[in-house]
Design an enzyme around this catalytic site. Structure first.
Site, PDB file in Angstrom:
ATOM      1  N   SER A 187      16.797  -2.807 -22.766  1.00  0.00           N
ATOM      2  CA  SER A 187      16.946  -4.231 -22.466  1.00  0.00           C
ATOM      3  C   SER A 187      17.107  -4.506 -20.966  1.00  0.00           C
ATOM      4  CB  SER A 187      18.124  -4.823 -23.240  1.00  0.00           C
ATOM      5  OG  SER A 187      19.313  -4.140 -22.910  1.00  0.00           O
ATOM      6  N   ASP A 428      29.492 -10.334 -21.185  1.00  0.00           N
ATOM      7  CA  ASP A 428      28.424  -9.350 -21.019  1.00  0.00           C
ATOM      8  C   ASP A 428      28.392  -8.929 -19.548  1.00  0.00           C
ATOM      9  OD1 ASP A 428      26.054  -7.990 -20.566  1.00  0.00           O
ATOM     10  OD2 ASP A 428      24.764  -9.452 -21.579  1.00  0.00           O
ATOM     11  N   HIS A 431      24.032  -6.737 -18.673  1.00  0.00           N
ATOM     12  CA  HIS A 431      22.757  -7.343 -18.285  1.00  0.00           C
ATOM     13  C   HIS A 431      22.942  -8.169 -17.007  1.00  0.00           C
ATOM     14  CE1 HIS A 431      22.427  -6.551 -22.669  1.00  0.00           C
ATOM     15  NE2 HIS A 431      21.259  -6.080 -22.277  1.00  0.00           N
TER      16      HIS A 431
END
Ligand SMILES: *[C@@H]1O[C@H](CO)[C@@H](O)[C@H](O)[C@H]1NC(C)=O
Ligand SMILES: *[C@@H]1O[C@H](CO)[C@@H](O)[C@H](O)[C@H]1NC(C)=O
Ligand SMILES: *[C@@H]1O[C@H](CO)[C@@H](O)[C@H](O)[C@H]1NC(C)=O
Ligand SMILES: *[C@@H]1O[C@H](CO)[C@@H](O)[C@H](O)[C@H]1NC(C)=O
Length: 449
Positions: A187, A428, A431
């Site tokens: 990702s 998060d 990312h």
């Protein structure tokens, strides 16, 4: 989902920190597909860790000639009949016998583009507007999801002693004319691919571009340039039970340490390949199912051992398939995480949540960037020096504790009141927001093309 995570590491960390940790472990496995269902873990009771009576003490080499019966393709339903400890066997790849020649290492004091600092530059940055990019992911669109501070979009990377080539979309398209550019990885690499689409797409009129979604390989086409910018989901590089971008096994990763074929069939006709792989190896042990294993016996290996085998299988493919005069291959090093604010500010108990500025401390290195992994990668790519260029994003991205979405992204599960009361618990910090840090990784790519 959090309770179901099977990580059993004993830890004395405070509850908040523990929750963050569990959360990020879960989130990195999630794909941003809008309709993503929360993965239902099947309990595979039949699988047990056997006692290895016959563990070989020395490293043995597997005969890498093709087995007579082609091995069954791994998918998320694949299981191991039993599991033994990793015996240390390796595939007999050519790359294992190549030694990097220290004498040949360049000694010319050319500028190290990866060593530098972030400077605020609100005239050139951001390189595109978040809301203008039709390919933006809800996982990365931080402003759209309520991030109030936008300074994270305005930082330029300034190498010490030289300048990074300025981004120019038309020039990049000229480089891509009649070519295929493919990002291959997890990702994080998908984030870099989306960044690349956002950086490039505005120069192409709407009817001259198209995208084919919903597959392990997603392809963006620009008609006028006869060029594609593609992303292939391959979080472990080699074949694994996690090769479906939406439904994959997070608790039990099974891989074929000796086969990149499933993915490599797509690499063959690509002109520029950009690989990454890291975080999927940081989630505890992996199970190895060798191609010549007919009884479903897996070997359980540490993540780093598994990654080394995967990198060697990958290196072997590169070594025998890449003509450096015709094709370019890049490997993007590990993307840092910012899970523990005490690492940059002692005495604090947070993570990347609420961070608004980069770290100033030159050479700052957090615990999320594993040095043994870096050395292993260094070692493998050194043997492939004429064929693979490293895009060393680790140090530069380490400084960017402010660059993560934290709570400002779409989450696929609703938050409990308890979580909402404590945003850190579901931030998060893995990312990266776009526009942001991955745009600069792409500027580095542009610089080297
Ligand atoms: C190993 O592979 C070679 C061909 O590359 C073959 O000739 C040889 O018989 C194989 N050895 C074993 C033990 O399978
Ligand atoms: C970008 O590249 C194109 C084509 O190579 C060139 O004509 C143009 O002047 C460049 N733009 C800038 C701002 O440098
Ligand atoms: C488009 O690019 C491919 C290579 O990716 C090339 O083989 C083909 O000839 C190109 N087509 C045209 C019309 O130039
Ligand atoms: C990347 O950079 C770091 C620090 O600048 C260095 O320690 C590491 O060896 C580099 N890795 C590679 C693969 O070049």
């Amino acid at each position: 989902m959090i309770q179901r995570w099977p990580h059993k590491k004993k830890t004395q960390l405070p509850l908040i920190a523990l929750l963050c940790f569990l959360f990020v472990l879960c989130t990195i496995f999630y794909n941003e597909r809008r309709f993503l269902q929360i993965h239902r873990k099947e309990n595979r009771k039949g699988d047990h860790i056997g006692t290895p009576n016959d563990v070989k003490k020395t490293i043995s080499f597997l005969n890498s000639s093709r087995p007579k019966v082609p091995p069954v393709a791994l998918d998320r339903f694949s299981t191991c009949k039993s599991t033994v400890k990793y015996s240390g066997q390796k595939a007999r790849w050519d790359i294992n016998s190549i030694h990097s020649d220290k004498q040949q290492e360049e000694t010319k004091d050319s500028c190290n583009i990866f060593s530098g600092k972030w400077v605020l530059d609100d005239t050139s940055y951001p390189l595109y507007k978040e809301s203008d990019c039709p390919y933006m992911s809800d996982q990365l669109a931080c402003h759209k999801h309520g991030r109030p501070d936008l300074e994270y979009q305005y930082w330029r990377w300034q190498p010490h002693g030289c300048n990074l080539k300025r981004w120019n979309a038309s020039e990049m398209w000229e480089k891509l004319r009649d070519k295929r550019l493919m990002f291959v990885g997890d990702s994080l690499n998908r984030g870099q691919w989306i960044s690349m689409l956002c950086l490039l797409e505005s120069t192409i009129p709407p009817d001259k571009k198209s995208i084919t979604p919903n597959a392990p390989l997603t392809i963006f086409r620009a008609e006028e340039y006869n060029a594609t910018v593609e992303f292939q989901w391959a979080p472990l590089v080699v074949e694994s039970n996690s090769d479906d971008p939406v439904n994959h096994r997070l608790d039990e990763r099974i891989m074929r340490p000796d086969s990149v074929l499933r993915h490599a069939s797509e690499w063959e006709n690509v002109d520029i390949l950009v690989f990454n792989s890291y975080l999927w190896w940081r989630q505890g042990p992996v199970k190895l199912l060798w191609s010549n294993e007919e009884n479903g016996v897996c070997e359980k290996a540490e993540g780093l051992e598994g990654m080394k085998l995967a990198m060697e299988a990958w290196g072997n493919w590169i070594e025998s398939n890449i003509d450096p005069l015709k094709k370019k291959v890049f490997f993007v090093t590990m993307s840092p995480t910012h899970l523990w604010s005490r690492e940059w500010e002692s005495g604090t108990e947070g993570n990347c949540y609420g961070e608004k500025t980069p770290i100033n401390d030159q050479g700052y290195w957090g615990s999320g960037s594993d040095l043994p992994t870096m050395r292993m990668v260094d070692n493998v790519v050194n043997k492939l020096k004429s064929r693979v260029s490293v895009i060393n994003i680790t140090q530069m991205s380490e400084y960017r504790k402010d660059g993560h979405p934290s709570i400002y992204r779409k989450f696929w599960e609703s938050r409990s009141e308890e979580q909402l009361a404590n945003p850190m618990s579901y931030s998060d910090c893995i990312h990266w927001c776009l526009p942001g840090v991955p745009d600069v990784w792409n500027e580095l790519l542009f610089h080297f093309l």
